[in-house]
Scaffold this motif. Sequence first.
Motif, PDB file in Angstrom:
ATOM      1  N   ARG A  40      -4.513   3.897  -0.361  1.00  0.00           N
ATOM      2  CA  ARG A  40      -3.477   4.879  -0.050  1.00  0.00           C
ATOM      3  C   ARG A  40      -2.666   5.287  -1.273  1.00  0.00           C
ATOM      4  N   ALA A  41      -2.486   4.370  -2.202  1.00  0.00           N
ATOM      5  CA  ALA A  41      -1.731   4.720  -3.404  1.00  0.00           C
ATOM      6  C   ALA A  41      -2.618   4.487  -4.628  1.00  0.00           C
ATOM      7  N   PHE A  87       0.813  -1.215   0.000  1.00  0.00           N
ATOM      8  CA  PHE A  87       0.000   0.000   0.000  1.00  0.00           C
ATOM      9  C   PHE A  87       0.848   1.267   0.000  1.00  0.00           C
ATOM     10  N   THR A  88       1.929   1.233  -0.775  1.00  0.00           N
ATOM     11  CA  THR A  88       2.747   2.428  -0.968  1.00  0.00           C
ATOM     12  C   THR A  88       2.952   2.613  -2.471  1.00  0.00           C
TER      13      THR A  88
END
Lengths: 267, 307
Positions: B256-257, B172-173
């Motif tokens: 998140r990304a 999740f980045t």
Amino acid sequence: MAEKRFDVTHMPGVATIAIVTFLALYIPVLILVVNAFNASDTAGRWEGATLRWFAAALDNTAFRRAALNSAIVALTAATLSTVLATAAALAVTRGRHIKGQGGIFVILNQPLLVPEIVFAIALMVVLAQVKQATGYQGLGYVIVAHTTFCIPFAFLPIRARLSGMDLTLETASMDLYASRFYTFRRVTLPLLLPGILAGFMLAFVISLDNVVVSSLIKSPGQETLPTYLMGELRRNLTSEIYAISALLLFASISIVAASWFVTRTRQ
Amino acid sequence: MPRSAIASERAVIRAETRRRWSLALPALTVITLCSILPLVVMVGYSFMEKGQYGNVEWGFSLEGWRAVILEKDFFDDSYIPATAHLTILGRSVALALLTTALTFVFGIPTAWFIATRSPSTRAFWMFLITVPFWTNLLVRTIAIQEVIRADGTLNRLLLATGIIDEPLQMMFTNGAVLVGMTYVYLPLMVLPVYAAIEKFDFRLAEAAYDLHASRFYCLRKVVLPLMWPGIAAGSILVFIPALGAYVTPRLMGGGRAMMWGNLIDLQFGQGRNWPLGAALSIALTLVVLGAMVWYIRRVAKGGESIG
């Protein structure tokens, strides 16, 4: 990269990167397959090989229904798109240039020019109206959607095969008073068959793999294998997910192997 | 030629045109109804008013397009840049470009490596590149996710060897999305570059080398021009699906990304802002078409004159 040396066969940097790339491509997939056979249900610990997860998946009605839907959609969409693409390829590939030929070409490739998510959402919006108007909720929508984006993929190898075929044999057949249909069936079609087969397989795999279009177009409760897998992923990665992934992997690999074989025997 | 002969010749051409158009007609109809028409509907929706529960309301409005870049300030109703959207759009372009760059770094040497093998082993290496290309994108994303997730293979390996004490949170980045997209789109770079290198006559490079061209000069003046069409085709083949990617950013980036494709999906789902979603869709399509036109103008035509 190759800046410093220039001997074609001895470029150690190149070979190293290439080997690293191949390893990076295959190790994750291998881990996935190993997990699918792992008797332990925590992925890290190896407790011997088992087929338990495959059995569990095959025992699962939801999985079986999704697999059946996937098979129906991929077979129908690949067949329809191959037939449509073959007719279209015959129309635009050979003979003299006809009026509007460039336009036909652009339209046939149009689905490739639009991002998949845009294609899927736009079609979803339109089909929602159709669903409401007709009340029909079946797999037909998914099949139509898949047929549409499979046409350019099926078209590609068929056109390539056709443009490599010269018209001599067909002209000879026609000169010997064979009808247009007879010539097509006995001369053109057999020569074109490898292209048609390649087009069908490409369309089949593209349809089988699709998740974005299927998940947006399908009616509630309908699942194909990839959309089912996507739904299961929302919970957590489980051994059953690995098993289903491995099954999809085997399906793709056998199709590549089959198409490899077809192209080999042709040469 | 007598007039009647010309007339009959014309009739033949007309008949052939009609026959061939009717052959193409079924395919054209399906694509027009299921792909072109919905796109036109989307263009229309992007200029309409937003319905309260999703959908649109009749009436011309530029609100959908404005919402792509501007949003109303919560307190005084003035327009301020829509930071959330712009961040996502910027991330999409940046990640798509970085994905292209990374597939380039790994793909070019790989293609070169395959092309310089002996013909018999070349088929084997090509097979290894084609298999992932034909394999389900979702399955490949799951595979790479398994490697980098918190209790995934990489973390377990690093923990076991004592390099780290706590699992790295890589999922999740932006980096996770980048790794995922590079992994799934790499074959798309290798295949066209390989096709370009395979056609390359290596004796040309040797000749240049024998004529005392430096390695760098030889690479720049002889090898690169011949590889360029393949590199450009590969870059386009990677950049376009990466920019509109949906599955990989959703699994690797989550909320998140997010990327452009996920933002579009959101507007037609929970966001309930169809005009905005339609405007985002059309904008994405235009960017993709722009990239394609650039490719055809600058590369496909130039490439033919070189090759």
